[in-house]
Design a protein around this motif. Structure first.
Motif, PDB file in Angstrom:
ATOM      1  N   VAL A  10      51.832  46.445  43.277  1.00 28.56           N
ATOM      2  CA  VAL A  10      52.295  45.352  44.140  1.00 28.56           C
ATOM      3  C   VAL A  10      51.330  45.191  45.302  1.00 28.56           C
ATOM      4  N   GLY A  11      51.371  44.007  45.903  1.00 31.38           N
ATOM      5  CA  GLY A  11      50.603  43.751  47.115  1.00 31.38           C
ATOM      6  C   GLY A  11      51.551  43.393  48.241  1.00 31.38           C
ATOM      7  N   PRO A  12      51.013  43.080  49.414  1.00 31.53           N
ATOM      8  CA  PRO A  12      51.867  42.663  50.530  1.00 31.53           C
ATOM      9  C   PRO A  12      52.580  41.351  50.214  1.00 31.53           C
ATOM     10  N   LYS A  13      53.622  41.093  50.935  1.00 26.65           N
ATOM     11  CA  LYS A  13      54.345  39.829  50.807  1.00 26.65           C
ATOM     12  C   LYS A  13      53.405  38.658  51.130  1.00 26.65           C
ATOM     13  N   GLY A  14      53.509  37.593  50.337  1.00 28.11           N
ATOM     14  CA  GLY A  14      52.761  36.386  50.640  1.00 28.11           C
ATOM     15  C   GLY A  14      51.360  36.312  50.074  1.00 28.11           C
ATOM     16  N   LEU A  15      51.033  37.129  49.058  1.00 30.04           N
ATOM     17  CA  LEU A  15      49.710  37.027  48.444  1.00 30.04           C
ATOM     18  C   LEU A  15      49.527  35.652  47.797  1.00 30.04           C
ATOM     19  N   PRO A  16      48.402  34.994  48.000  1.00 34.79           N
ATOM     20  CA  PRO A  16      48.155  33.702  47.352  1.00 34.79           C
ATOM     21  C   PRO A  16      48.145  33.830  45.829  1.00 34.79           C
ATOM     22  N   GLY A  17      48.574  32.776  45.156  1.00 27.56           N
ATOM     23  CA  GLY A  17      48.661  32.811  43.705  1.00 27.56           C
ATOM     24  C   GLY A  17      47.344  33.116  43.027  1.00 27.56           C
ATOM     25  N   ALA A  18      46.253  32.575  43.541  1.00 25.94           N
ATOM     26  CA  ALA A  18      44.939  32.810  42.930  1.00 25.94           C
ATOM     27  C   ALA A  18      44.536  34.280  43.039  1.00 25.94           C
ATOM     28  N   VAL A  19      44.879  34.910  44.154  1.00 32.12           N
ATOM     29  CA  VAL A  19      44.569  36.332  44.345  1.00 32.12           C
ATOM     30  C   VAL A  19      45.419  37.179  43.406  1.00 32.12           C
ATOM     31  N   VAL A  20      46.691  36.834  43.287  1.00 33.79           N
ATOM     32  CA  VAL A  20      47.581  37.541  42.357  1.00 33.79           C
ATOM     33  C   VAL A  20      47.021  37.474  40.946  1.00 33.79           C
ATOM     34  N   GLN A  21      46.573  36.287  40.538  1.00 31.25           N
ATOM     35  CA  GLN A  21      46.054  36.111  39.180  1.00 31.25           C
ATOM     36  C   GLN A  21      44.796  36.944  38.948  1.00 31.25           C
ATOM     37  N   THR A  22      43.904  36.956  39.931  1.00 35.42           N
ATOM     38  CA  THR A  22      42.667  37.735  39.805  1.00 35.42           C
ATOM     39  C   THR A  22      42.959  39.218  39.672  1.00 35.42           C
ATOM     40  N   LEU A  23      43.841  39.731  40.521  1.00 30.89           N
ATOM     41  CA  LEU A  23      44.194  41.154  40.471  1.00 30.89           C
ATOM     42  C   LEU A  23      44.930  41.483  39.170  1.00 30.89           C
ATOM     43  N   HIS A  24      45.873  40.626  38.797  1.00 34.24           N
ATOM     44  CA  HIS A  24      46.616  40.838  37.560  1.00 34.24           C
ATOM     45  C   HIS A  24      45.667  40.934  36.371  1.00 34.24           C
ATOM     46  N   ASP A  25      44.759  39.984  36.247  1.00 34.10           N
ATOM     47  CA  ASP A  25      43.873  39.941  35.087  1.00 34.10           C
ATOM     48  C   ASP A  25      42.978  41.180  35.015  1.00 34.10           C
ATOM     49  N   ALA A  26      42.467  41.604  36.167  1.00 33.86           N
ATOM     50  CA  ALA A  26      41.581  42.773  36.187  1.00 33.86           C
ATOM     51  C   ALA A  26      42.331  44.051  35.836  1.00 33.86           C
ATOM     52  N   PHE A  27      43.526  44.209  36.397  1.00 35.52           N
ATOM     53  CA  PHE A  27      44.273  45.443  36.135  1.00 35.52           C
ATOM     54  C   PHE A  27      44.926  45.433  34.753  1.00 35.52           C
ATOM     55  N   LYS A  28      45.230  44.255  34.230  1.00 32.02           N
ATOM     56  CA  LYS A  28      45.722  44.212  32.848  1.00 32.02           C
ATOM     57  C   LYS A  28      44.625  44.671  31.893  1.00 32.02           C
ATOM     58  N   ALA A  29      43.410  44.167  32.091  1.00 30.54           N
ATOM     59  CA  ALA A  29      42.290  44.607  31.266  1.00 30.54           C
ATOM     60  C   ALA A  29      42.070  46.112  31.409  1.00 30.54           C
TER      61      ALA A  29
END
Length: 328
Positions: free
Chosen positions: A259-278
């Motif tokens: 998880v990240g802090p409250k209010g992470l921008p959607g684009a940042v969430v997507q970038t982190l999600h994609d990298a950590f999913k891989a």
């Protein structure tokens, strides 16, 4: 007027093509660089050297390759795995500070006066779950769960049981198992698995309950695994029964994610999600998980958020049932 030579024209054309391909952030003066442009810190609420820490380090290394930036691990052990939450509460919502969220962090707001992860974090993805086990020293006379109950009954309040902290899943499970039978025991909390397993294997405490960092101690013959807490028997220790099949109606796998802090921008969430999913499915990380009898339990950001909300409500019911709710 100067004539433009063919060679110069080609050179100018190539320059324009490269400029067109360059990221917008590198061309627009004063524009914010694209995320991430510096290292990311991943807070792990467990001691360095334990099973979770080791798997998270392999995960972080793989994710860093996909992000093009290092992912640095910082450990903040103690308080049953909840100490990364205050870090997130104070962090900027820019994606450079994230944390592992273990199950106890969903329980703690109901038992202590601490922040709640549902309101104060942004889910990124679920990663895996752990295999919990009940362990005794190899030379212990306790060979089954019934032996443990018998010893607790014969010596009221003397049986020492170690867990990874007050309010953690092992602590709650043992309270339920022994409390329903009117049996008392001495609870000995430890900050991490490695420290606890050394205490159990050396006989400082009689029983240990913890996650799958116990694997090397069981495989080397220093500890005996008498029960696991999963839905089904593990492939690795197929001879060991589960609490469920022993008739106790308890299943605990303690899924965890990032998880990240409250209010992470959607684009940042997507970038982190994609990298950590891989990174989650990277062969090196899968091999590290397998050392502790773990497998991926992937959920995307939205599904993980829903799962966290459901688990948070379920923890409230468990806390109320066991009478662990905080006063006031």
């Amino acid at each position: 007027m100067e004539m433009i030579t063919r060679r110069r024209a080609l050179s100018l054309g190539a320059g324009l093509s490269l400029a067109a391909l360059a990221p917008l952030g590198s061309r627009a003066q004063g524009a914010e660089p694209s995320f991430p442009h510096r290292p990311i810190t991943l807070w792990v609420p467990w001691p360095a050297g334990g099973a979770t820490d080791l798997t998270m380090r392999v995960l972080a290394e793989a994710a860093g390759r996909h992000l093009g930036q290092k992912v640095l691990i910082e450990n903040r052990p103690g308080a049953g795995g909840t100490l990364a939450m205050p870090v997130l509460q104070q962090a900027a919502p820019d994606g450079y500070t994230i944390a592992q969220l273990p199950q106890p962090a969903l329980r703690a707001p109901w038992t202590q006066k601490v922040m709640g992860p549902i309101r104060d974090t942004t889910p990124l993805l679920q990663l895996s779950g752990v295999t919990f086990g009940i362990l005794v020293p190899a030379a212990s006379p306790i060979k089954t769960l019934d032996d443990l109950f018998a010893l607790a009954k014969a010596k009221p309040g003397e049986l020492s049981i170690a867990t990874n902290g007050v309010g953690t899943t092992p602590h709650v499970v043992m309270d339920e198992l022994l409390g329903h039978r009117g049996l008392r025991y001495v609870h000995v909390p430890y900050k991490g698995t490695a420290e606890q397993m050394l205490a159990v294997s050396s006989g400082q405490v009689q029983v240990g309950v913890n996650s799958n960092g116990f694997a090397p101690y069981v495989d080397s013959g220093k500890l005996r695994l008498i029960a696991t807490l999963a839905e089904h028997r593990t492939k690795r220790w197929a001879q060991v029964p589960t609490l469920k099949e022993l008739g106790h109606g308890i299943v605990a796998t303690s899924p965890y994610g990032l998880v990240g802090p409250k209010g992470l921008p959607g684009a940042v969430v997507q970038t982190l999600h994609d990298a950590f999913k891989a990174a989650l499915f990277d062969p090196a990380h899968l091999a590290e998980l397998a050392k502790y009898d773990q497998e991926p339990l992937y959920l995307g950001a939205d599904d993980y958020g829903r799962s966290l909300r459901e688990a948070y409500a379920a923890e409230k019911r468990t806390v109320d049932r066991l009478g662990l709710a905080k006063a006031g």
